[in-house]
Design a protein around this motif. Structure first.
Motif, PDB file in Angstrom:
ATOM      1  N   SER A 134       0.851  -1.194   0.000  1.00  0.00           N
ATOM      2  CA  SER A 134       0.000   0.000   0.000  1.00  0.00           C
ATOM      3  C   SER A 134       0.881   1.237   0.000  1.00  0.00           C
ATOM      4  O   SER A 134       2.081   1.161  -0.252  1.00  0.00           O
ATOM      5  N   GLY A 135       0.264   2.379   0.289  1.00  0.00           N
ATOM      6  CA  GLY A 135       1.018   3.632   0.288  1.00  0.00           C
ATOM      7  C   GLY A 135       1.963   3.722   1.477  1.00  0.00           C
ATOM      8  O   GLY A 135       3.001   4.370   1.410  1.00  0.00           O
ATOM      9  N   GLY A 136       1.604   3.060   2.565  1.00  0.00           N
ATOM     10  CA  GLY A 136       2.419   3.166   3.773  1.00  0.00           C
ATOM     11  C   GLY A 136       3.098   1.864   4.175  1.00  0.00           C
ATOM     12  O   GLY A 136       3.950   1.871   5.055  1.00  0.00           O
ATOM     13  N   PHE A 164       5.838   4.519  -6.158  1.00  0.00           N
ATOM     14  CA  PHE A 164       5.024   4.929  -7.302  1.00  0.00           C
ATOM     15  C   PHE A 164       4.702   6.426  -7.213  1.00  0.00           C
ATOM     16  O   PHE A 164       4.819   7.158  -8.202  1.00  0.00           O
ATOM     17  N   ASP A 165       4.276   6.859  -6.029  1.00  0.00           N
ATOM     18  CA  ASP A 165       3.869   8.262  -5.866  1.00  0.00           C
ATOM     19  C   ASP A 165       5.058   9.215  -6.091  1.00  0.00           C
ATOM     20  O   ASP A 165       4.916  10.271  -6.712  1.00  0.00           O
ATOM     21  N   LYS A 166       6.250   8.806  -5.605  1.00  0.00           N
ATOM     22  CA  LYS A 166       7.422   9.687  -5.743  1.00  0.00           C
ATOM     23  C   LYS A 166       7.891   9.757  -7.194  1.00  0.00           C
ATOM     24  O   LYS A 166       8.278  10.830  -7.675  1.00  0.00           O
ATOM     25  N   ILE A 181       0.829   6.160 -13.156  1.00  0.00           N
ATOM     26  CA  ILE A 181       1.953   5.425 -13.764  1.00  0.00           C
ATOM     27  C   ILE A 181       1.424   4.163 -14.444  1.00  0.00           C
ATOM     28  O   ILE A 181       1.816   3.824 -15.566  1.00  0.00           O
ATOM     29  N   ASP A 182       0.512   3.488 -13.773  1.00  0.00           N
ATOM     30  CA  ASP A 182      -0.119   2.285 -14.321  1.00  0.00           C
ATOM     31  C   ASP A 182      -0.673   2.583 -15.730  1.00  0.00           C
ATOM     32  O   ASP A 182      -0.398   1.868 -16.700  1.00  0.00           O
ATOM     33  N   ARG A 183      -1.411   3.675 -15.837  1.00  0.00           N
ATOM     34  CA  ARG A 183      -2.042   4.040 -17.120  1.00  0.00           C
ATOM     35  C   ARG A 183      -1.004   4.465 -18.156  1.00  0.00           C
ATOM     36  O   ARG A 183      -1.041   4.050 -19.313  1.00  0.00           O
ATOM     37  N   THR A 299      -7.712  -0.528  -3.007  1.00  0.00           N
ATOM     38  CA  THR A 299      -7.431   0.753  -2.339  1.00  0.00           C
ATOM     39  C   THR A 299      -8.361   0.877  -1.129  1.00  0.00           C
ATOM     40  O   THR A 299      -9.307   0.103  -0.982  1.00  0.00           O
ATOM     41  N   ASP A 300      -8.073   1.861  -0.277  1.00  0.00           N
ATOM     42  CA  ASP A 300      -8.775   1.948   1.008  1.00  0.00           C
ATOM     43  C   ASP A 300     -10.289   1.979   0.838  1.00  0.00           C
ATOM     44  O   ASP A 300     -10.820   2.724   0.010  1.00  0.00           O
ATOM     45  N   ASN A 301     -10.958   1.174   1.641  1.00  0.00           N
ATOM     46  CA  ASN A 301     -12.416   1.059   1.575  1.00  0.00           C
ATOM     47  C   ASN A 301     -12.903   0.527   2.916  1.00  0.00           C
ATOM     48  O   ASN A 301     -12.103   0.066   3.738  1.00  0.00           O
TER      49      ASN A 301
HETATM   50  O1  KG4 Z   1      -4.012   0.805   0.336  1.00  0.00           O
HETATM   51  P1  KG4 Z   1      -4.056   2.228  -0.093  1.00  0.00           P
HETATM   52  O2  KG4 Z   1      -5.316   2.735  -0.735  1.00  0.00           O
HETATM   53  O3  KG4 Z   1      -3.764   3.183   1.105  1.00  0.00           O
HETATM   54  C1  KG4 Z   1      -2.853   2.889   2.118  1.00  0.00           C
HETATM   55  O4  KG4 Z   1      -3.225   2.134   3.038  1.00  0.00           O
HETATM   56  O5  KG4 Z   1      -1.704   3.384   1.969  1.00  0.00           O
HETATM   57  O6  KG4 Z   1      -2.807   2.431  -1.073  1.00  0.00           O
HETATM   58  C2  KG4 Z   1      -2.566   3.646  -1.691  1.00  0.00           C
HETATM   59  C3  KG4 Z   1      -1.338   3.502  -2.553  1.00  0.00           C
HETATM   60  C4  KG4 Z   1      -0.866   4.816  -3.163  1.00  0.00           C
HETATM   61  O7  KG4 Z   1       0.534   4.917  -2.974  1.00  0.00           O
HETATM   62  C5  KG4 Z   1      -1.225   4.654  -4.636  1.00  0.00           C
HETATM   63  O8  KG4 Z   1      -0.351   5.380  -5.492  1.00  0.00           O
HETATM   64  C6  KG4 Z   1      -1.098   3.170  -4.819  1.00  0.00           C
HETATM   65  O9  KG4 Z   1      -1.624   2.613  -3.650  1.00  0.00           O
HETATM   66  N1  KG4 Z   1      -1.860   2.692  -5.985  1.00  0.00           N
HETATM   67  C7  KG4 Z   1      -1.301   2.107  -7.075  1.00  0.00           C
HETATM   68  C8  KG4 Z   1      -2.354   1.872  -7.997  1.00  0.00           C
HETATM   69  N2  KG4 Z   1      -3.516   2.306  -7.411  1.00  0.00           N
HETATM   70  C9  KG4 Z   1      -3.192   2.806  -6.190  1.00  0.00           C
HETATM   71  N3  KG4 Z   1      -0.019   1.797  -7.346  1.00  0.00           N
HETATM   72  C10 KG4 Z   1       0.235   1.228  -8.544  1.00  0.00           C
HETATM   73  N4  KG4 Z   1      -0.713   0.984  -9.481  1.00  0.00           N
HETATM   74  C11 KG4 Z   1      -2.003   1.286  -9.244  1.00  0.00           C
HETATM   75  N5  KG4 Z   1      -2.929   1.042 -10.185  1.00  0.00           N
END
Ligand code: KG4
Ligand code: ZN
Length: 334
Positions: A134-136, A164-166, A181-183, A299-301
């Protein structure tokens, strides 16, 4: 058993209802206010949660066709995450549970990501290996039974999503960077640059992504702005291929080494199309069963929080109303 799940650990305000028939509703408001800052601003996130929590929870009950009195349990994320954001959801859930005498359980957000695999199917049984990205967080976990997790490895620096974000920031394509980036990478040349695959052949399950990120930075620094524009799809694809290769290789190696025939993905980065396609192929080659949550549950839900709560409440596990937010909560390890 109707379980309401509430999730406010970062910048998504979300509520969902799950019962034995499956997911009854799933409402997510992604806070757009942070886009202009290129990242989540914690104080703004808390304020947005306060504004949104009541209507989002109400909508989740309406969508599920349920009155408050029909709820049998309330599950809420109490960590890890931003303390101000966690406080909003946790206090809302506690008040709702107390005022209506409904059983209440606090959920670990990372464990919630694992349970996202169980929203649409109940066939995923331990033992299995789960790659949480995930992001963290970036963690490779052996699940021997639900509730007890053996961490095999984790990132030594950036989380996968953070990388990915950086890189998206370096390419100036926007936030959050993962989906962009994926797209951008689709159909592009992922062999354009051979970025490093850190720790790929080391005999452990740890990760390190800051080296790939720095390699991208050094590469971009040598380019004119116009060259970056021309090359950015191929740079994105090459970066993505490097990072994903390490993720897949370590996950499969962990399954083989532990004699486990099932692997699962969890977390926002699990929505990455390149990863999904490639891990599917490689798992099939290795005769491994693979579980990946539907895109909406990566992603978060709150569906994943309601699903985890459903599991715990069914096992008669509840939390005291004195539960406080735990910003650095870890997975329960054996
Ligand atoms: O799980 P999440 O929604 O939140 C956290 O718990 O951190 O993950 C968010 C992370 C972000 O860094 C976002 O850029 C990444 O997931 N993310 C992806 C994609 N969709 C979201 N990374 C790569 N490809 C994706 N399609
Ligand atoms: Zn998350």
């Amino acid at each position: 058993m109707n379980v309401l799940g509430i999730e406010t650990s970062c910048d998504e305000t979300a509520a969902a209802v799950y019962n034995e028939q499956g997911l009854r509703s799933n409402v997510v408001a992604s806070q757009s206010i942070h886009v202009q800052y290129g990242g989540v601003v914690p104080e703004l996130a808390s304020r947005e949660h306060i504004r949104l929590i009541s209507p989002i929870v109400k909508k989740s009950l309406d969508d599920a066709n349920l009155a408050l009195e029909q709820l049998d349990g309330i599950a809420v994320t109490y960590g890890p995450g931003l303390v101000g954001s966690l406080l909003v959801g946790l206090n809302f859930a506690k008040a709702l549970a107390f005022a209506n005498a409904i059983p209440f359980v606090g959920i670990n957000h990372i464990e919630g990501h694992i349970f996202a695999n169980l929203i649409d199917n109940n066939n995923l049984d331990p033992p299995f290996i789960c790659l949480i990205i995930s992001g963290g967080h970036t963690q490779l976990v052996l699940i021997e039974e639900f509730g007890k997790y053996q961490t095999l490895g984790k990132t030594r620096d950036d989380a996968a999503g953070e990388a990915f974000d950086k890189v998206a920031k370096m390419l100036d394509i926007g936030y959050p960077g993962g989906p962009l980036i994926d797209r951008l990478a689709r159909g592009a040349n992922n062999k354009f640059i051979s970025f490093p695959r850190p720790m790929l052949n080391e005999n452990n399950y740890d990760f390190s992504f800051s080296g790939i990120k720095t390699a991208v930075l050094y590469y971009i620094r040598k380019l004119e702005a116009s060259e970056i524009q021309i090359q950015k799809n191929d740079i994105a694809a090459s970066f993505q291929a490097a990072l994903v290769e390490v993720l897949i290789s370590k996950t499969i190696a962990a399954a083989v080494a532990h004699g486990v025939n099932t692997i699962a993905l969890a977390g926002g980065v699990a929505s990455n199309m390149y990863l999904r396609e490639h891990i599917e192929k490689q798992a099939a080659q290795m005769n491994l069963k693979l579980y990946i949550p539907l895109l909406a549950y990566c992603t978060d839900n709150a569906a994943m929080i309601a699903r985890t709560g459903f599991y715990y409440l069914n096992h008669h596990i509840t939390s005291p109303l004195s539960l406080s937010p735990k910003p650095s909560l870890k997975l329960n390890t054996v």
